[in-house]
Write a protein that holds these residues in place. Sequence first.
Motif, mmCIF file in Angstrom:
data_model
loop_
_atom_site.group_PDB
_atom_site.id
_atom_site.type_symbol
_atom_site.label_atom_id
_atom_site.label_comp_id
_atom_site.label_asym_id
_atom_site.label_seq_id
_atom_site.Cartn_x
_atom_site.Cartn_y
_atom_site.Cartn_z
ATOM 1 N N UNK A 139 18.350 6.109 -52.773
ATOM 2 C CA UNK A 139 19.181 5.670 -53.667
ATOM 3 C C UNK A 139 18.649 5.700 -54.989
ATOM 4 N N UNK A 140 19.762 5.887 -55.920
ATOM 5 C CA UNK A 140 19.173 6.135 -57.381
ATOM 6 C C UNK A 140 18.661 5.007 -57.992
ATOM 7 N N UNK A 141 18.608 3.767 -57.426
ATOM 8 C CA UNK A 141 18.155 2.489 -58.407
ATOM 9 C C UNK A 141 16.655 2.805 -58.862
ATOM 10 N N UNK A 142 15.833 3.396 -58.489
ATOM 11 C CA UNK A 142 14.329 3.488 -58.879
ATOM 12 C C UNK A 142 14.296 4.766 -59.807
ATOM 13 N N UNK A 143 15.336 5.385 -59.907
ATOM 14 C CA UNK A 143 15.465 6.697 -60.742
ATOM 15 C C UNK A 143 14.814 7.841 -60.226
ATOM 16 N N UNK A 144 14.554 7.907 -58.992
ATOM 17 C CA UNK A 144 13.993 8.941 -58.182
ATOM 18 C C UNK A 144 15.073 10.095 -57.784
ATOM 19 N N UNK A 145 14.553 11.286 -57.343
ATOM 20 C CA UNK A 145 15.448 12.253 -56.894
ATOM 21 C C UNK A 145 16.040 11.765 -55.584
ATOM 22 N N UNK A 146 17.423 12.128 -55.451
ATOM 23 C CA UNK A 146 17.926 11.359 -54.360
ATOM 24 C C UNK A 146 18.553 12.367 -53.175
ATOM 25 N N UNK A 147 18.009 12.065 -51.951
ATOM 26 C CA UNK A 147 18.418 13.080 -50.858
ATOM 27 C C UNK A 147 19.211 12.157 -49.918
ATOM 28 N N UNK A 148 20.161 12.663 -49.429
ATOM 29 C CA UNK A 148 20.850 11.438 -48.330
ATOM 30 C C UNK A 148 20.942 12.308 -46.822
ATOM 31 N N UNK A 149 20.995 13.574 -46.757
ATOM 32 C CA UNK A 149 21.206 14.118 -45.665
ATOM 33 C C UNK A 149 20.083 14.690 -45.150
ATOM 34 N N UNK A 150 20.048 15.322 -43.816
ATOM 35 C CA UNK A 150 18.846 16.053 -43.288
ATOM 36 C C UNK A 150 18.965 17.314 -43.922
#
Length: 443
Positions: A139-150
Motif C-alpha cells: 500500500x502506498x500510504x507509507x511512501x514505500x515501493x508497492x508490489x501487489x502480485x506474486x
Amino acid sequence: MLRALLTLWLLLACAAVARAETVVFTDVNVVPMDRERVIARTTVIVDDGVIASIGRMAKLPAGTRVIDGKGAWLVPGLADMHNHVTTRDDLALLLANGVTTMLNMGEATSAFAGRTRIAVNRGEVPGPQIFTAFVVDGDPQYGHFVVRTAAEARAIVGLAKTNGYSFIKVYTNLSAEAFAAVAEEAKAQGVGVVGHNVAAVGLAGQLAAGQAMVAHVEEFFTGFFPAPPADDQQAPPDDARIGEAIALVKAHGAFVVSDLFTYKTIAAQFGKPEAVKAYLAAPEARYVSPADRIDWARSGYQRKAVDLSRRVAFEARFVKAMADADVPLIAGGDAPTIPGLVPGFALHDEIDAMLAAGLTPWQALSAATRTPGAFIARTVPGSAKFGVVAPGYRADLLLVADNPLEKPATLRAPLGVMANGRWSDRAALEAMLAEVEATRRAR
C-alpha cells in the motif's frame, strides 16, 4: 574558516583512503569478541585490509606503519544494523563514532545505494562498509515501493539484487501472496529478507518462510503477542508470553534488532512538542542536516498524545530475556529519520539502553560487533568476515582507552578507527566532526 576546515578534511580523507599494505598495532590489549576474553599486551598485524596475525611480530619491511597502542584496547569496529543514512556527511558521523559497518534499512537514494555505496566499499571514500535493503509494501500510504502480485514481488527481488541491494525489507501492508513470492525468490537468488511484521502473515509465518531478521523489537506487539484489550490499547503483553516469543525466534535462528533507545525516544515525544525542541537543542544536533532538522520539527509524533511508558518498560525486560536466552540481537540506531536520533551517536545510545535494561557489557557489545558479523555471514553470500578481531577478518578496528567490557562508555571516545584497513587517528576523527558541523552551519 570553512575553507581551511574543508582543506584539512580533504587531506585527512585522502590519507585515510590510501590503504597501507601493512599496518602494525603494538602494545594493545585485544578484546577479540570471539568469546569473553582479553589478549593482553600483544601485536596485531593488518595486511591489505585484512587482519593477518595476532601475537606474532614478524620481520617487517622498512617503512611499515606502526601504531603504538601504549596499552590501549583494540576491539572490533561497531556495526549499526538499522539506519537510514544516505549522505557522505552522515557516513563521516558514523565513522567518527567508531561505526565501521552499516545497514541502510530502506529509502536510500539511488545515488547512495549505487555510486556512494560502491565508492565507500571500494575504499575510494571514507566510511563504514555499506549494506542496503530495498523496501516493499502493499500500500502506498507509507511512501514505500508497492508490489501487489506474486509476479511483481519476484521481479523486484531480481531488480534489487542487480542493483546491489543485499536485502529485501518487507513492510506492514504487503499481501500474503506477495510476501510468499518475495521469500521464495529471495531464497533462490541469495537475497536476505528482513523487516517488519506483515499483518497478513504474522511473524511466525514470516520466520518460517525464511525471514532472517525482525527489524524492531516492537514488531512483536502486532506480529506475535495477543492484541491488547479494547479499553487499554497501549497495555503491554503479559511477561509470561516472552518465553514463547523467544522460542519462536530461536527455532528459526532469526536475528532481532534491539532498538530500545529508538522506541524510548519515540515514546518520549508523543504529544510533546517540547521534547522535539529539546532534541533540536541537544549538543549532537549540531551535526544534523538542515533537511533532517526540518523533518524533526514537523514530526507527526508530537501531534498525538500516547502513553507508551509501560511498553517501553516491557521492551527492556523482553530484550534482557532474549539476551540471556542467547537470541542473536543486533544493534541499530535508526538515525536520522526519527527526531532525537543522530547517526553514530544513536548507536552508542542504543548500547547504553541495553546496559540500562540489564544486559552485560559483553552482551551489549556483542550486539554491535560479532553478532552483526554472524548475521551478514549467514545472509550475504561471499561477504568478507567482520565483527571479530581474528586472522582473516576484515580490518575493522576500534582503539579505545579502557576495557569496554568494564567501562563501555570508552567506546564513545575512540582513540582511532580502522575501517577496512584504513586508519584514522583521533585528530582525523575530530576533523571529520568539525567539517560536518561547519558544513551544516554553512547551509
